[in-house]
Scaffold this motif. Structure first.
Motif, mmCIF file in Angstrom:
data_model
loop_
_atom_site.group_PDB
_atom_site.id
_atom_site.type_symbol
_atom_site.label_atom_id
_atom_site.label_comp_id
_atom_site.label_asym_id
_atom_site.label_seq_id
_atom_site.Cartn_x
_atom_site.Cartn_y
_atom_site.Cartn_z
ATOM 1 N N UNK A 256 0.876 -1.168 0.000
ATOM 2 C CA UNK A 256 0.000 0.000 0.000
ATOM 3 C C UNK A 256 0.912 1.216 0.000
ATOM 4 N N UNK A 257 0.743 2.089 -0.981
ATOM 5 C CA UNK A 257 1.626 3.251 -1.089
ATOM 6 C C UNK A 257 0.830 4.545 -1.027
ATOM 7 N N UNK A 258 1.512 5.606 -0.588
ATOM 8 C CA UNK A 258 0.967 6.959 -0.587
ATOM 9 C C UNK A 258 2.037 7.898 -1.125
ATOM 10 N N UNK A 259 1.609 8.929 -1.829
ATOM 11 C CA UNK A 259 2.536 9.902 -2.432
ATOM 12 C C UNK A 259 3.584 9.199 -3.286
ATOM 13 N N UNK A 260 3.197 8.112 -3.948
ATOM 14 C CA UNK A 260 4.158 7.319 -4.713
ATOM 15 C C UNK A 260 3.433 6.630 -5.859
ATOM 16 N N UNK A 261 4.119 6.552 -7.006
ATOM 17 C CA UNK A 261 3.619 5.765 -8.128
ATOM 18 C C UNK A 261 4.766 4.925 -8.673
ATOM 19 N N UNK A 262 4.448 3.729 -9.124
ATOM 20 C CA UNK A 262 5.457 2.828 -9.664
ATOM 21 C C UNK A 262 5.816 3.222 -11.083
ATOM 22 N N UNK A 263 7.112 3.246 -11.373
ATOM 23 C CA UNK A 263 7.581 3.564 -12.722
ATOM 24 C C UNK A 263 7.450 2.345 -13.615
ATOM 25 N N UNK A 264 7.084 2.552 -14.871
ATOM 26 C CA UNK A 264 7.015 1.412 -15.789
ATOM 27 C C UNK A 264 8.407 0.910 -16.141
ATOM 28 N N UNK A 265 8.485 -0.305 -16.602
ATOM 29 C CA UNK A 265 9.751 -0.869 -17.054
ATOM 30 C C UNK A 265 10.286 -0.004 -18.192
ATOM 31 N N UNK A 266 11.566 0.299 -18.154
ATOM 32 C CA UNK A 266 12.173 1.123 -19.191
ATOM 33 C C UNK A 266 12.146 2.610 -18.898
ATOM 34 N N UNK A 267 11.674 2.995 -17.692
ATOM 35 C CA UNK A 267 11.675 4.419 -17.329
ATOM 36 C C UNK A 267 13.109 4.923 -17.269
ATOM 37 N N UNK A 268 13.302 6.211 -17.622
ATOM 38 C CA UNK A 268 14.661 6.744 -17.604
ATOM 39 C C UNK A 268 15.188 6.784 -16.171
ATOM 40 N N UNK A 269 16.494 6.798 -16.042
ATOM 41 C CA UNK A 269 17.135 6.674 -14.746
ATOM 42 C C UNK A 269 17.348 7.974 -14.007
ATOM 43 N N UNK A 270 16.325 8.808 -13.919
ATOM 44 C CA UNK A 270 16.461 10.035 -13.147
ATOM 45 C C UNK A 270 15.408 10.050 -12.052
#
Length: 201
Positions: free
Chosen positions: A82-96
């Motif tokens: 369970x997360x708050x103030x957070x979203x998961x990045x998709x595979x292949x997201x840039x590294x910043x």
């Protein structure tokens, strides 16, 4: 004046930069001390056990995570975040590093077993032998740094116990850090997080 594809693209880039509080002038990309601005938070000298730096953010804007672990019918374990103030990045997201975005590292007894880009994971039964075990989830930015508040990583831990007969969830299954309780009645969040914000997966 005729619009060309390159002019439209250049205009779109400038609009995107202005929306992010940056301008199109070359000097705007640097702070007064000459260093480029951090995209999210401030990198600390402190590092985790794998050598990854902590990325300090204000508690009001910080991500938070909770973890629950439940036995399944096949003898394995279903892990739910369970997360708050957070979203998961998709595979292949840039590294910043982008504020409130990244992935979760899942560890069993301190050993990393998975990198999560979704809030669910399945631990096979053979990976969790008899005894009590600690399942820890820690949030990372896309550049590999660890989200942190007051110098502590944003993480949460759940305890699970496997007996001879059948697995049973330990009393340490946690909700977001501010609600987490362990067997001794103390917080089991293990790290720091923000109690505010919307849950996003």
């Amino acid at each position: 004046m005729s619009w060309t594809r390159s002019m439209i693209t250049a205009l779109a880039v400038c609009v995107a930069l202005l929306a992010g509080s940056a301008g199109c002038a070359p000097g705007d990309a640097r702070e007064q001390d000459g260093k480029p601005p951090s995209p999210a938070g401030e990198l600390l000298d402190a590092r985790d056990e794998e050598g990854r730096p902590y990325r300090e953010v204000d508690e009001a804007d910080a991500p938070a995570v909770g973890v629950e672990v439940a036995p399944d019918a096949d003898g394995g374990w279903d892990v739910r975040l369970t997360v708050r103030n957070f979203r998961f990045s998709p595979d292949g997201a840039d590294g910043r590093a982008v504020a409130g975005r990244g992935l979760a590292h899942l560890a069993l007894n301190g050993r990393r077993v998975a990198l999560l880009r979704t809030p669910e994971y399945h631990l096979p039964g053979h990976s969790v032998p008899r005894g009590t075990h600690h399942v820890t989830v820690r949030l990372h930015a896309d550049d590999g740094s660890v989200w942190a508040v007051d110098g502590e990583p944003v993480e949460s831990t759940a305890d699970i116990t496997v007996s001879d007969r059948e697995p049973a969830p330990g009393p340490g299954a946690t909700a977001p850090p501010e609600q987490a309780r362990g067997t001794d009645g103390r917080d089991r969040g293990g790290g720091r997080g923000s109690p505010g914000g919307d849950e996003r997966a």
